[in-house]
Every structure is written in C-alpha cells, then in structure tokens.
Design a protein around this motif. Structure first.
Motif, PDB file in Angstrom:
ATOM      1  N   VAL A 174       0.833  -1.211   0.000  1.00  0.00           N
ATOM      2  CA  VAL A 174       0.000   0.000   0.000  1.00  0.00           C
ATOM      3  C   VAL A 174       0.864   1.256   0.000  1.00  0.00           C
ATOM      4  O   VAL A 174       0.404   2.325  -0.391  1.00  0.00           O
ATOM      5  N   ARG A 175       2.117   1.128   0.445  1.00  0.00           N
ATOM      6  CA  ARG A 175       3.083   2.234   0.371  1.00  0.00           C
ATOM      7  C   ARG A 175       4.448   1.628   0.105  1.00  0.00           C
ATOM      8  O   ARG A 175       4.959   0.848   0.897  1.00  0.00           O
ATOM      9  N   ALA A 176       5.030   1.964  -1.052  1.00  0.00           N
ATOM     10  CA  ALA A 176       6.254   1.293  -1.483  1.00  0.00           C
ATOM     11  C   ALA A 176       7.509   1.834  -0.806  1.00  0.00           C
ATOM     12  O   ALA A 176       8.523   1.133  -0.733  1.00  0.00           O
ATOM     13  N   GLY A 177       7.484   3.069  -0.316  1.00  0.00           N
ATOM     14  CA  GLY A 177       8.679   3.645   0.283  1.00  0.00           C
ATOM     15  C   GLY A 177       9.674   4.108  -0.763  1.00  0.00           C
ATOM     16  O   GLY A 177       9.467   3.973  -1.978  1.00  0.00           O
ATOM     17  N   ALA A 178      10.794   4.656  -0.289  1.00  0.00           N
ATOM     18  CA  ALA A 178      11.799   5.232  -1.191  1.00  0.00           C
ATOM     19  C   ALA A 178      12.390   4.183  -2.123  1.00  0.00           C
ATOM     20  O   ALA A 178      12.577   4.424  -3.315  1.00  0.00           O
ATOM     21  N   LEU A 179      12.728   3.026  -1.587  1.00  0.00           N
ATOM     22  CA  LEU A 179      13.230   1.916  -2.392  1.00  0.00           C
ATOM     23  C   LEU A 179      13.045   0.640  -1.583  1.00  0.00           C
ATOM     24  O   LEU A 179      13.724   0.426  -0.580  1.00  0.00           O
ATOM     25  N   THR A 180      12.116  -0.180  -2.022  1.00  0.00           N
ATOM     26  CA  THR A 180      11.866  -1.473  -1.394  1.00  0.00           C
ATOM     27  C   THR A 180      12.065  -2.545  -2.451  1.00  0.00           C
ATOM     28  O   THR A 180      11.490  -2.461  -3.546  1.00  0.00           O
ATOM     29  N   THR A 181      12.896  -3.537  -2.142  1.00  0.00           N
ATOM     30  CA  THR A 181      13.181  -4.613  -3.092  1.00  0.00           C
ATOM     31  C   THR A 181      13.038  -5.961  -2.409  1.00  0.00           C
ATOM     32  O   THR A 181      13.140  -6.075  -1.180  1.00  0.00           O
ATOM     33  N   LEU A 182      12.799  -6.985  -3.197  1.00  0.00           N
ATOM     34  CA  LEU A 182      12.807  -8.364  -2.713  1.00  0.00           C
ATOM     35  C   LEU A 182      14.236  -8.868  -2.733  1.00  0.00           C
ATOM     36  O   LEU A 182      14.959  -8.679  -3.724  1.00  0.00           O
ATOM     37  N   GLY A 236      15.554 -10.647 -11.798  1.00  0.00           N
ATOM     38  CA  GLY A 236      14.742 -10.884 -10.614  1.00  0.00           C
ATOM     39  C   GLY A 236      13.432 -10.128 -10.652  1.00  0.00           C
ATOM     40  O   GLY A 236      13.081  -9.484 -11.650  1.00  0.00           O
ATOM     41  N   PRO A 237      12.673 -10.198  -9.558  1.00  0.00           N
ATOM     42  CA  PRO A 237      11.371  -9.524  -9.527  1.00  0.00           C
ATOM     43  C   PRO A 237      11.509  -8.013  -9.635  1.00  0.00           C
ATOM     44  O   PRO A 237      12.532  -7.439  -9.252  1.00  0.00           O
ATOM     45  N   GLY A 238      10.478  -7.380 -10.162  1.00  0.00           N
ATOM     46  CA  GLY A 238      10.497  -5.929 -10.276  1.00  0.00           C
ATOM     47  C   GLY A 238      10.393  -5.266  -8.917  1.00  0.00           C
ATOM     48  O   GLY A 238      10.035  -5.887  -7.919  1.00  0.00           O
ATOM     49  N   VAL A 239      10.718  -3.981  -8.885  1.00  0.00           N
ATOM     50  CA  VAL A 239      10.604  -3.207  -7.648  1.00  0.00           C
ATOM     51  C   VAL A 239       9.119  -3.041  -7.321  1.00  0.00           C
ATOM     52  O   VAL A 239       8.350  -2.544  -8.139  1.00  0.00           O
ATOM     53  N   PRO A 240       8.683  -3.471  -6.133  1.00  0.00           N
ATOM     54  CA  PRO A 240       7.255  -3.371  -5.803  1.00  0.00           C
ATOM     55  C   PRO A 240       6.768  -1.920  -5.803  1.00  0.00           C
ATOM     56  O   PRO A 240       7.480  -1.007  -5.377  1.00  0.00           O
ATOM     57  N   ALA A 241       5.543  -1.740  -6.261  1.00  0.00           N
ATOM     58  CA  ALA A 241       4.876  -0.436  -6.245  1.00  0.00           C
ATOM     59  C   ALA A 241       3.554  -0.597  -5.507  1.00  0.00           C
ATOM     60  O   ALA A 241       3.125  -1.719  -5.212  1.00  0.00           O
ATOM     61  N   ALA A 242       2.932   0.529  -5.202  1.00  0.00           N
ATOM     62  CA  ALA A 242       1.618   0.458  -4.562  1.00  0.00           C
ATOM     63  C   ALA A 242       0.676  -0.379  -5.428  1.00  0.00           C
ATOM     64  O   ALA A 242       0.576  -0.176  -6.628  1.00  0.00           O
ATOM     65  N   GLY A 243       0.007  -1.340  -4.816  1.00  0.00           N
ATOM     66  CA  GLY A 243      -0.890  -2.237  -5.539  1.00  0.00           C
ATOM     67  C   GLY A 243      -0.271  -3.579  -5.884  1.00  0.00           C
ATOM     68  O   GLY A 243      -0.997  -4.510  -6.253  1.00  0.00           O
ATOM     69  N   THR A 244       1.054  -3.708  -5.791  1.00  0.00           N
ATOM     70  CA  THR A 244       1.704  -4.991  -6.058  1.00  0.00           C
ATOM     71  C   THR A 244       1.270  -6.014  -5.005  1.00  0.00           C
ATOM     72  O   THR A 244       1.285  -5.737  -3.805  1.00  0.00           O
TER      73      THR A 244
END
Length: 310
Positions: free
Chosen positions: A13-21, A145-153
């Motif tokens: 719901v909030r991705a933050g500045a940079l969130t990765t798996l 690898g997986p994409g950078v998560p965004a709101a709604g992922t």
C-alpha cells in the motif's frame, strides 16, 4: 507444521523510497556476467527469517530509510529487523524484532529508520515470487529478478515451515554505526599505489557519500589516493567487498549489486560478514576508516576479518 493459508499474500500500500525483494542472491554466475545481488545486511536478513522459522534463503523485503506499508490479504505472521523503526498494525504499536501476527485486511506500517538505512520485513513462508537463476533477489544493476514493488503490487507468500526456534543470542543485533571501521586486505592492485598512498589510506578519515547505493558505498572528504603508475587497467573480475579507487582517488566499496568486472584498480578487499553488514547501515556523513586486515577466519557462510591497526 501449518501454512498461513493456501493463498496467503501481502499487498503493497506504500512502497517507500526503495523497497526490493532480496534473498541470499546469485553467487556463482559471475562468469556469465550475472551479478551476485542479495540482501545487503545479511545478519539482519538472517535474523528476520530465523524469527519466523523460515529457511535461511527465504525471500524478504529490504526497505530503504522510510520503510513500507503492507496489507495482509490473508492471516500471516511477519517480523521486522535491520534498521530500528516504528512498527504499527492498524495504527497500533507492534513489536520490532519479534513475530507479529496479522489478520486478513490488517495494514502493517514499517516506519522511517530511526538509525541505519535498511530494514528487513520477513513473512512466515517467505515471499513466493518466481525465482530467476535460483534467486528471488531484485538486482538493480542488471534488472534480473522480480520488479521493484509499487503500490498495488500483490506479493504471494509460500507455505510456512516448522515453528521457529530463536534463542536470546539470536537477538544480538548490532546498532547502526556511528563510525564505520572496515578491515582491508591489500591487493590485488595495491601495487598501483605508492607507499605514501598506502600509509595515507590507514590514516585518512573518509565519510559515507550520499551517492552510495546497493552497488557500492562511495566515500568523500578523505585523503585522495594517488596512483604510482599511469596507463589503464584492463577490465577484470570484481568480488563482493572489493575496494576500487576511481580517478578521483576516493575509495568505493562494492556491495551486493556490484558489477562483475571493472577497470579501476582494486587496492584491497573487505572480508564478507559483519563489516559489510555495517556498511549497509551506514548513513551519509558517517566517518569511514580502513584498517589493515591481518588475519581472516573462514566459516560456513561468511569470512570474518579481524582488524588491527599497525
């Protein structure tokens, strides 16, 4: 043994500045041009998974500075480690560094890092995104690898394993460094620098540059190291912890998303383990010193350098 649900998932719901798996990365593919990647603070990453009874290579979320917001689409159990931060569930304070149960529909808010840079959000069962070359790590340099998560992922969650077993010693988490002291093994290109530059390397106090990222920790404001020879160095293989010296003379410490080759001389290498974990949590402006690494001890998953000043 019990799964958290047949279709367990979390929605960003909030991705933050940079969130990765991130998980333990893709070591062993450098000869194919594939970077290592993986969690930068391996100690905090490992603790998050141990708290939940996950396998040691389970995929987690690595946040940067301002955390992340997640909604549970089914009942799940999570844990937050790494940079200390406020953890809230439906607006109420929840535990940091301990398992937290979320009901379906509950929103987990991982707040801004109070110190350090990167927090780790694990879920019991791990994030079950499709692996690429055996890893679920997002590699920002190569795009693997997986994409950078965004709101709604929506992030699927795998089946849970046995109940977690985590002793009190597992909770000894180092704080974010106020001074970063990095043990350095000289070589393979230390001979590109004269005795005066090597001596200056041990005396100088650098600072963490704001330009640092998952590829490397850049330094600023220290003594600029001067090469003792001219010419160009042909590109050669790079390893995690390599310390390159670009033309500006300010060392760069290679972190998990580093390129597999490079053409600037590597003055030395920092052993993998706690020193690089600390580098992952060092904020811009933190003082950086290099010390001679006199001995190193090999272990199953890391090499811990023992630093001593000459």
């Amino acid at each position: 043994m019990r799964a958290d649900g047949p279709r367990a998932a979390l929605e960003v719901v909030r991705a933050g500045a940079l969130t990765t798996l991130q998980d333990l990365g893709r070591p062993g593919y450098a000869h194919l041009g594939v970077p290592r990647s993986g969690a930068l603070d391996t100690g905090a990453y490992g603790l998050a998974n141990r708290l939940l009874g996950n396998p040691p290579d389970a995929s987690v979320l690595e946040t940067t500075l301002d955390g992340v917001g997640l909604r549970a689409l089914s009942p799940v159990t999570v844990a937050v480690t790494g940079a200390p931060c406020a953890v809230r569930v439906e607006g109420r304070a929840a535990a940091w560094g301990a398992p937290v149960r979320l009901r379906a529909g509950a929103v987990l808010e991982v707040g801004r890092a109070e110190s350090g840079v990167r927090s780790y959000v694990a879920v019991r069962g791990g994030f079950a995104v499709p692996p690429v070359l055996g890893s679920r790590s997002t590699d920002l340099l190569s795009g693997l690898g997986p994409g950078v998560p965004a709101a709604g992922t929506v992030l699927p969650v795998g089946p849970a394993g046995p109940d977690p077993v985590c002793g009190a010693d597992g909770l000894r988490v180092p704080g974010a460094p106020t001074e970063l002291v990095l043990p350095l093994r000289l070589g393979p290109r230390a001979d590109w620098f004269g005795p005066a530059s090597i001596a200056a390397l041990w005396r100088a106090e650098f600072r963490v540059s704001p330009a640092s990222n998952r590829i490397g920790l850049r330094t600023e404001a220290g003594t600029r190291l001067v090469r003792s020879r001219g010419g160009e160095l042909p590109s050669e293989g790079m390893v995690l912890g390599a310390v390159q010296v670009p033309p500006d003379g300010l060392p760069v410490v290679f972190l998990a998303d580093h390129p597999v080759t490079g053409g600037y001389p590597v003055i030395g290498v920092i052993p993998v383990g706690p020193p690089l974990d600390a580098a992952a949590q060092a904020r811009p402006g933190v003082p950086v010193r290099f010390t001679p690494c006199l001995r190193a001890r090999a272990a199953a998953h890391e090499t811990l350098g023992r630093a001593s000043a000459k």
